[in-house]
Design a protein around this motif. Structure first.
Motif, PDB file in Angstrom:
ATOM      1  N   GLY A 121      60.308   7.648  22.660  1.00  0.00           N
ATOM      2  CA  GLY A 121      59.547   6.887  21.861  1.00  0.00           C
ATOM      3  C   GLY A 121      59.566   5.541  22.010  1.00  0.00           C
ATOM      4  N   GLU A 333      59.481   9.097  17.779  1.00  0.00           N
ATOM      5  CA  GLU A 333      58.270   9.597  17.725  1.00  0.00           C
ATOM      6  C   GLU A 333      57.804  10.708  18.461  1.00  0.00           C
ATOM      7  OE1 GLU A 333      58.022   6.219  19.407  1.00  0.00           O
ATOM      8  OE2 GLU A 333      59.358   5.797  17.621  1.00  0.00           O
ATOM      9  N   ASP A 354      55.085  14.726  13.457  1.00  0.00           N
ATOM     10  CA  ASP A 354      56.515  14.664  13.506  1.00  0.00           C
ATOM     11  C   ASP A 354      57.157  15.997  12.737  1.00  0.00           C
ATOM     12  OD1 ASP A 354      55.913  14.295  10.814  1.00  0.00           O
ATOM     13  OD2 ASP A 354      57.253  12.370  10.570  1.00  0.00           O
TER      14      ASP A 354
END
Ligand code: UD1
Length: 434
Positions: A121, A333, A354
């Motif tokens: 992420g 993420e 997600d």
């Protein structure tokens, strides 16, 4: 020579495992040792490659660091020769960024490389920087380095946008010797924050509220800080990994040297899925299951919610649970790297942004898979012991960052697992990860 794991799965795991000291705590305690020139003895320190990297960072700064063959490490930051943590060390491990707060707090200046690109992420450091600026530091980002300076730091009220573990720690470290009091609101409440606060208090700091969302740090004079001996808290993520490996194989596993309260979000879920959990002693958990686990939904959250670090290993369990499970990742993420590998083993998983929808299959089948990051690697080991046939896990350097003696510990509960040379041509460059 790189290595790989060979796992012959399908056997119920049974026995006891000793849990090591927590990776995510010890790295921060090591950074905190910079706050005094006295000698510190840390106990229950795991032998992990991340500890080696933090040792290199501290030595680069001029610290004496002596890791014993047992679980002790002696650290003394008396003759600091540099306040710079260079990119080639920081890129290997984001936790080394925590030396920023300690260096700034003790020496009034620090130059620490930005952790850089990350596989799971964006993982910004904006909250770390905002917190240090609130304490009165001048902070600039030049040529990939965070450069911070302050003639003196002054306590402040700091509200974090999100309860970042690393930002809470860096601000605590910088505020320990600031003038006056600092309040961190919306602070991270993870057990590792409590361990750091306890350690700093043992060194002479005055910190309260750790484990709640508001921390009060009354700045102390540098002369108040001193050496100490401290035992690192148990690794809750490692404990959870062995518990899941046991239950996923319909086995009977006891983890020793744990703090059960750290594992509540996981144990509630496992009980709802059909596992039987007992606490024979206050520091021991026994988990058993002799039936197929039921599907279960999870949402990752900051502590005391379900930890993002267990999302991938837990998905290995859900892959063979009875029914459809929904997994929502809210912290990072890009933390579904295990999905493609689990699918190679026969799992039925669909990802939309997600959220992952896991439809349990009766069994996984062994395959060649990659440990794409530390916790995805743990997921591969759990999947491998559950699966029928042989699983080969590559890129073990990720696992070595966070699991001490994983092969020996898995063998001690009956897993058929070996570590052998990997003669295939593969990348061996570690990525920045958690
Ligand atoms: C620590 C743990 C990691 C765990 C994570 C969350 C260590 C070494 N690692 O990582 O295993 O997964 O906590 O429990 O202890 N964020 C910002 N700005 C910032 C800082 C963070 O936006 O300045 C975001 C990050 O991008 C991420 C989220 O906040 O999406 C959580 O990060 P944080 O709690 O800081 O995790 P780490 O301390 O890096």
């Amino acid at each position: 020579m790189t290595e790989k794991l060979i796992i012959h799965g399908g056997k119920a795991l049974r026995g006891e495992v000793e849990i090591s000291g927590a990776k995510n705590s010890v790295l921060k305690l090591m950074a905190a040792c910079l706050l005094t020139g006295d000698s510190i003895e840390l106990r229950n320190v795991p032998h992990l490659s991340d500890v080696v990297v933090m040792t290199q960072v501290l030595k680069h700064l001029g610290c004496d660091v002596d890791q014993q063959d047992d679980d002790r490490v002696y650290i003394q930051a008396r003759n600091i020769t540099s306040v710079e943590a260079p990119y080639d060390l920081v890129r290997k491990m984001r936790a080394s960024f925590d030396v920023l707060g300690s260096l700034l707090g003790r020496f009034g200046e620090a130059r620490v490389a930005l952790p850089g690109g990350c596989s799971i992420g964006k993982r910004s450091v904006d909250l770390h920087v905002k917190g240090l600026i609130a304490l009165g530091a001048e902070v600039e980002i030049n040529h990939g380095y965070v450069e911070a300076k302050a003639a003196k730091l002054i306590g402040a009220e700091i509200l974090l946008d999100t309860p970042s573990v690393g930002a809470t720690e860096n601000i605590m470290l910088a505020a320990t010797m600031a003038e006056g009091s600092t309040i961190i609101s919306n602070a991270a409440q993870e057990p590792e924050i409590v361990d750091l606060a306890n350690f700093l208090n043992a060194m002479g700091a005055d910190i309260s509220g750790a484990g709640t969302n508001e921390l009060l740090i009354n700045g102390v004079k540098p002369s108040a800080m001193h050496g100490t001996t401290y035992t690192v808290m148990p690794d809750r993520i490692e404990a959870a990994t062995y518990m899941m490996a046991g239950v996923g194989t319909r086995g009977d596993v006891t983890v020793n040297n744990v703090l059960p309260v750290h594992l509540s979000s996981l144990t509630h879920k496992l009980q709802e899925m059909g596992a039987d959990i007992e606490m024979p002693t206050p520091n021991t958990m026994r988990i058993r299951c002799n039936q197929r686990l039921q599907a279960q939904n999870i949402v990752t959250q900051p502590f005391p919610g379900f930890p993002t670090d267990l999302q991938a290993p837990f998905m290995a369990l859900l892959s063979i649970a009875d029914g459809v499970s929904i997994v929502k990742e809210t912290i990072y993420e890009n933390r579904f790297k295990q999905v493609g590998e689990l699918k190679r083993m026969g799992a039925d998983i669909a990802v939309e942004r997600d959220v992952a929808v896991v439809t349990g299959v009766p069994h996984l089948s062994g395959a060649e898979v990659n440990a794409h990051d530390l916790r995805a690697g743990a997921a591969m080991v759990i999947a491998g012991v559950q699966a029928e046939g042989t699983t080969q896990v590559y890129d073990l350097y990720h696992l070595d960052r966070g699991y001490e003696h994983i092969v020996e510990k898995m063998q001690s509960i009956g897993a058929d697992i070996q570590r052998v040379p990997d003669t295939s041509e593969r990348s061996t460059v570690p990525e920045d990860a958690v």
